[in-house]
Design a protein around this motif. Structure first.
Motif, short mmCIF file in Angstrom:
data_model
loop_
_atom_site.label_atom_id
_atom_site.label_comp_id
_atom_site.label_asym_id
_atom_site.label_seq_id
_atom_site.Cartn_x
_atom_site.Cartn_y
_atom_site.Cartn_z
N ALA A 47 7.67 -55.48 -57.15
CA ALA A 47 6.97 -54.21 -57.00
C ALA A 47 7.64 -53.31 -55.97
O ALA A 47 8.24 -53.79 -55.00
CB ALA A 47 5.52 -54.47 -56.61
N ASP A 48 7.52 -52.00 -56.16
CA ASP A 48 7.98 -51.03 -55.18
C ASP A 48 6.99 -50.97 -54.01
O ASP A 48 5.85 -51.44 -54.12
CB ASP A 48 8.11 -49.65 -55.81
N VAL A 49 7.43 -50.34 -52.91
CA VAL A 49 6.61 -50.25 -51.70
C VAL A 49 6.51 -48.78 -51.27
O VAL A 49 7.51 -48.05 -51.26
CB VAL A 49 7.21 -51.08 -50.55
N LEU A 50 5.30 -48.37 -50.91
CA LEU A 50 5.05 -47.00 -50.46
C LEU A 50 4.15 -47.04 -49.24
O LEU A 50 3.17 -47.79 -49.18
CB LEU A 50 4.36 -46.20 -51.58
N VAL A 65 11.72 -49.01 -49.22
CA VAL A 65 10.40 -48.58 -48.80
C VAL A 65 10.36 -47.06 -48.85
O VAL A 65 11.09 -46.37 -48.14
CB VAL A 65 10.08 -49.08 -47.38
N ARG A 66 9.49 -46.53 -49.69
CA ARG A 66 9.32 -45.09 -49.79
C ARG A 66 8.30 -44.63 -48.77
O ARG A 66 7.23 -45.21 -48.61
CB ARG A 66 8.85 -44.71 -51.19
N VAL A 89 -2.31 -35.89 -48.27
CA VAL A 89 -0.99 -36.47 -48.53
C VAL A 89 -1.07 -37.47 -49.67
O VAL A 89 -0.27 -37.43 -50.62
CB VAL A 89 -0.42 -37.14 -47.26
N TRP A 90 -2.03 -38.37 -49.60
CA TRP A 90 -2.16 -39.39 -50.65
C TRP A 90 -2.53 -38.77 -52.00
O TRP A 90 -2.08 -39.22 -53.04
CB TRP A 90 -3.22 -40.42 -50.26
N ALA A 91 -3.32 -37.71 -51.98
CA ALA A 91 -3.78 -37.11 -53.24
C ALA A 91 -2.65 -36.49 -54.04
O ALA A 91 -2.73 -36.38 -55.26
CB ALA A 91 -4.84 -36.05 -52.95
N HIS A 92 -1.57 -36.12 -53.38
CA HIS A 92 -0.46 -35.47 -54.08
C HIS A 92 0.84 -36.24 -53.98
O HIS A 92 1.92 -35.71 -54.20
CB HIS A 92 -0.25 -34.07 -53.49
N GLN A 93 0.73 -37.54 -53.67
CA GLN A 93 1.94 -38.28 -53.34
C GLN A 93 2.72 -38.79 -54.55
O GLN A 93 3.90 -38.56 -54.68
CB GLN A 93 1.58 -39.48 -52.44
N MET A 94 2.08 -39.51 -55.46
CA MET A 94 2.83 -40.33 -56.40
C MET A 94 2.91 -39.70 -57.78
O MET A 94 1.91 -39.56 -58.45
CB MET A 94 2.19 -41.73 -56.50
N HIS A 95 4.11 -39.32 -58.15
CA HIS A 95 4.37 -38.81 -59.49
C HIS A 95 5.39 -39.74 -60.12
O HIS A 95 6.59 -39.53 -60.07
CB HIS A 95 4.90 -37.37 -59.42
#
Length: 388
Positions: A47-50, A65-66, A89-95
């Protein structure tokens, strides 16, 4: 904190389909939630990491690590100032395209959204719903005028984001009850991982100390009451000093943090010797656990990894009757609980704990070993991702 280990082979994790993501708040150099997240990262090696930002750097050498854009601002050094911005920040973070995510949250990481993956499964490992939003009496950051004004909006948003998760896991029954009260969600409990077998595998950790730390160890008394944590007010390390005075034993306090001078000032007039050990290595901390007569853990915590670490060496633990720490004792004769408002309760608890059998205490600690966490967590994620 022991930090990240190499990825663990997991037949169950290998069953997970698609692309996964592991999410945490900020990654501090040390801390209980970071210790849990280290294990989650090891359990899901593909898995990736954020995270918001990573203050240790190269924490997971086999992963990229992103970090969010907050990592490129001065706010990464000022958590209190950054905290109000993190829901946005979290609401618009992951696309991106992810099939599942495991989110380790004690603030707003569970607000992370995935605009391009409508069918994904989000599994939360909840250290606590944000205390400064839901229980400001436990977190001074929620006690200001601005925080109080924003609280109704934040509570509504926080509840909506929690409702988006497929599965919720709490780190204690205490936190599960808080989740039910604040988010109106049911969570099952997986206690945090503790390196019990690793700690218990070394007969005498003093043999692992380098020169300077060996000298520190040699300068300590043969019997003592031990306390260990960050040096911050809510950890109530002053009660460790009171515990030593109550049973007429020297006190050792290990850790580090901004309240070091205040702690030393509180120790100066004590009726027993008080030794402060600053920033001990794992080996020195484990050695202190082994040598201590009793470990005293005063704060109201969501769980309490350190009491289990102490018990792994056979040292009984005294914990606050409030919060999740009593779950580390599980009602067994391996320590005692006390009421922080009662000096007599503290004295009685320490005296009771000192009579516990160390072999029984060490055997009890094994129920919290990290391998049990690995099995429970990977099973939970596989079941959540595979569910219809």
């Amino acid at each position: 904190m022991t930090g990240y280990a190499h990825p663990l082979p997991s037949a169950r994790a290998a069953q997970l389909p698609g692309h996964g993501l592991l999410v945490h708040e900020w990654l501090a150099p040390a801390g209980g939630s970071e210790q849990v997240f280290d294990r989650i990262v090891a359990d899901f090696p593909r898995a990736d990491v954020l995270c918001l930002w990573d203050d240790r750097g190269n924490r997971y050498p086999d992963r990229q690590v992103r970090e969010t854009w907050l990592a490129r601002t001065p706010l990464r050094h000022h958590k209190a100032l950054a905290l109000p911005l993190t829901p946005l920040v979290w609401a618009h973070q992951m696309h991106g395209t992810y099939d599942w995510a495991v989110v380790s949250t004690h603030s707003f990481a569970h607000h992370v959204r995935f605009s391009c993956a409508p069918g994904m499964r989000k599994i939360l490992y909840v250290h606590t719903p944000a205390r400064y939003v839901w229980e400001p009496e436990l977190d001074a950051r929620g006690d200001g005028a601005l925080a109080r004004a924003a609280s109704p909006w934040l509570r509504a948003l926080d509840r909506r984001r929690a409702a988006e998760a497929h599965t919720l896991v709490a780190n204690s029954h205490f936190v599960a009850r808080r989740i039910a009260r604040t988010w109106s969600r049911e969570a099952h409990v997986i206690h945090p991982p503790v390196e019990v077998e690793r700690i218990a595998s070394v007969r005498d950790w003093r043999g692992r100390l380098d020169g300077p730390e060996a000298a520190v160890s040699d300068g300590l008394p043969s019997e003592f009451v031990l306390g260990a944590s960050r040096f911050i007010p809510y950890k109530r390390l002053d009660l460790v000093i009171r515990a030593g005075e109550a049973v007429d034993l020297p006190v050792v306090i290990a850790g580090g943090g901004p309240e070091e001078e205040a702690l030393r000032a509180a120790a100066a007039p004590a009726r027993v010797p008080v030794h402060v050990v600053v920033d001990p290595s794992d080996a020195l901390l484990y050695s202190l656990y082994q040598r201590a007569t009793v470990f005293v853990f005063p704060p109201v915590e969501d769980f309490g990894i350190m009491p289990v670490e102490a018990m792994a060496t056979g040292t009984p633990a005294v914990v606050n009757v409030e919060g999740g720490a009593p779950e580390t004792l599980a009602g067994r004769p391996v320590g005692a609980v006390f009421d922080a408002a009662s000096p007599a309760s503290l004295r009685e608890a320490v005296e009771t704990a000192c009579s516990r059998h160390r072999a029984t205490v060490a055997d009890h600690a094994r129920r919290f070993d990290s391998r049990l966490f690995d099995d429970a967590m990977t099973s939970t994620v596989v079941e959540a991702v595979s569910a219809p």
